[in-house]
Design an enzyme around this catalytic site. Sequence first.
Site, short mmCIF file in Angstrom:
data_model
loop_
_atom_site.label_atom_id
_atom_site.label_comp_id
_atom_site.label_asym_id
_atom_site.label_seq_id
_atom_site.Cartn_x
_atom_site.Cartn_y
_atom_site.Cartn_z
N GLU A 96 -6.77 2.89 -19.35
CA GLU A 96 -8.06 4.14 -20.41
C GLU A 96 -8.24 3.58 -21.76
O GLU A 96 -9.62 4.40 -22.01
CB GLU A 96 -6.50 4.87 -20.60
CG GLU A 96 -7.03 6.97 -21.41
CD GLU A 96 -6.15 7.39 -21.50
OE1 GLU A 96 -5.05 6.61 -21.18
OE2 GLU A 96 -6.19 8.76 -21.57
N THR A 143 -3.55 2.93 -21.70
CA THR A 143 -3.06 2.39 -20.78
C THR A 143 -4.37 1.83 -21.18
O THR A 143 -5.37 1.76 -21.99
CB THR A 143 -2.92 1.98 -19.36
OG1 THR A 143 -4.12 2.88 -18.82
CG2 THR A 143 -1.60 2.79 -19.90
N ASP A 184 0.94 -1.57 0.03
CA ASP A 184 -0.40 -0.22 -0.36
C ASP A 184 0.65 1.63 0.15
O ASP A 184 1.95 1.44 0.91
CB ASP A 184 -0.66 -0.23 1.20
CG ASP A 184 -1.89 0.98 0.99
OD1 ASP A 184 -1.51 1.82 0.38
OD2 ASP A 184 -2.90 1.08 1.66
N ASP A 244 -7.81 4.24 -8.28
CA ASP A 244 -9.60 3.40 -8.20
C ASP A 244 -10.32 4.71 -8.39
O ASP A 244 -10.44 5.02 -7.13
CB ASP A 244 -9.17 2.09 -7.78
CG ASP A 244 -8.39 1.72 -8.27
OD1 ASP A 244 -8.95 0.59 -9.18
OD2 ASP A 244 -7.60 0.60 -8.01
C1 LIG Z 1 -7.73 2.09 -12.08
S1 LIG Z 1 -5.58 1.20 -11.40
C2 LIG Z 1 -5.20 2.44 -13.05
C3 LIG Z 1 -3.88 1.64 -13.08
C4 LIG Z 1 -2.71 2.75 -14.24
N1 LIG Z 1 -2.26 3.56 -13.61
C5 LIG Z 1 -3.03 3.00 -15.51
O1 LIG Z 1 -3.13 4.19 -15.37
O2 LIG Z 1 -3.44 2.15 -16.30
C6 LIG Z 1 -5.00 1.89 -10.00
C7 LIG Z 1 -4.28 1.32 -9.65
O3 LIG Z 1 -4.22 1.19 -8.05
C8 LIG Z 1 -3.68 0.33 -7.71
N2 LIG Z 1 -3.84 0.64 -5.88
C9 LIG Z 1 -4.94 1.45 -5.47
N3 LIG Z 1 -4.44 1.12 -4.59
C10 LIG Z 1 -3.17 1.76 -4.00
C11 LIG Z 1 -2.64 1.50 -3.39
N4 LIG Z 1 -2.86 2.13 -1.83
N5 LIG Z 1 -1.32 1.65 -3.34
C12 LIG Z 1 -0.55 0.79 -4.24
N6 LIG Z 1 -1.79 0.36 -5.22
C13 LIG Z 1 -2.60 0.95 -5.15
C14 LIG Z 1 -4.59 -0.83 -7.68
O4 LIG Z 1 -4.53 -2.29 -7.30
C15 LIG Z 1 -4.76 -0.62 -9.20
O5 LIG Z 1 -4.18 -1.07 -10.10
#
Ligand SMILES: C[S@@+](CC[C@H](N)C(=O)[O-])C[C@H]1O[C@@H](n2cnc3c(N)ncnc32)[C@H](O)[C@@H]1O
Length: 229
Positions: free
Chosen positions: A211, A208, A112, A135
């Site tokens: 997106e 990505t 995290d 997210d």
């Molecule tokens: C909607 S995805 C976007 C992925 C990428 N950044 C993109 O633009 O395609 C959000 C990502 O954030 C990660 N994530 C969410 N909360 C997190 C946290 N507290 N620490 C690390 N990663 C986190 C999730 O596992 C997920 O893979």
Amino acid sequence: MKNNTVVKKPIRSYVKREGRLTKSQLRGLDNYWIKYGIEYDSKIINLEKIFKRHGPIILDIGVGSGESTVNHAISHPENNYLAVEVHRPGIGRLLNKIEEDRLTNIKIIKYDVIDILQEQIPDRSLTQIFIFFPDPWPKKRHHKRRLINKELVKLIKMRLAMYGRLHIATDWEDYANYIRELGNSDPGLINLAGKNNFSPRPSWRIETRYECRSKKLDHKVWDICYGLK
Ligand SMILES: C[S@@+](CC[C@H](N)C(=O)[O-])C[C@H]1O[C@@H](n2cnc3c(N)ncnc32)[C@H](O)[C@@H]1O
């Protein structure tokens, strides 16, 4: 005697439901984590030691499969990238890509990011922080799970170097407006596009898988860039 103290679980910005890993993702994790992964440990990281050189550090938060991290790292070999992600499938894919492209400037932390920022990142050490498509947690009752809030910004301001930058992109309008307000009302941040404005999409931010899916749903994208005052 019973200890009646209730320990409140922190609210996480993700839920762990991984499903099965593909063979290729497993191969990435099994073979390359040792080379490019950094095990979580509640101590401050020595960034020069892990990258074996001095250079600008970019913290890329929630990288998914890291398509955008890899693209940026290839075009900026002078930078060092710390990619943070909690889901193993994405990390497996990213590890394979780093190995395939022989990149030496990306390291991955599987934890995290709140804990990482609190415990592992030295003050004033980050040149840039990217948060692309956090997210969205669109339901109002889930907004408390959204990663970007006052507490995160407070941590970010301490870890960014002088003249450091925070770049965020989201495809949810209410989240974008919230982030813009958060920055506008923070005396320590300056909106690089001018107060109340969103930034233009940077040409280097590749599309990505996330997106791409969001575009099919006709979502717009808002970029927001802040500098430290
Ligand atoms: C909607 S995805 C976007 C992925 C990428 N950044 C993109 O633009 O395609 C959000 C990502 O954030 C990660 N994530 C969410 N909360 C997190 C946290 N507290 N620490 C690390 N990663 C986190 C999730 O596992 C997920 O893979």
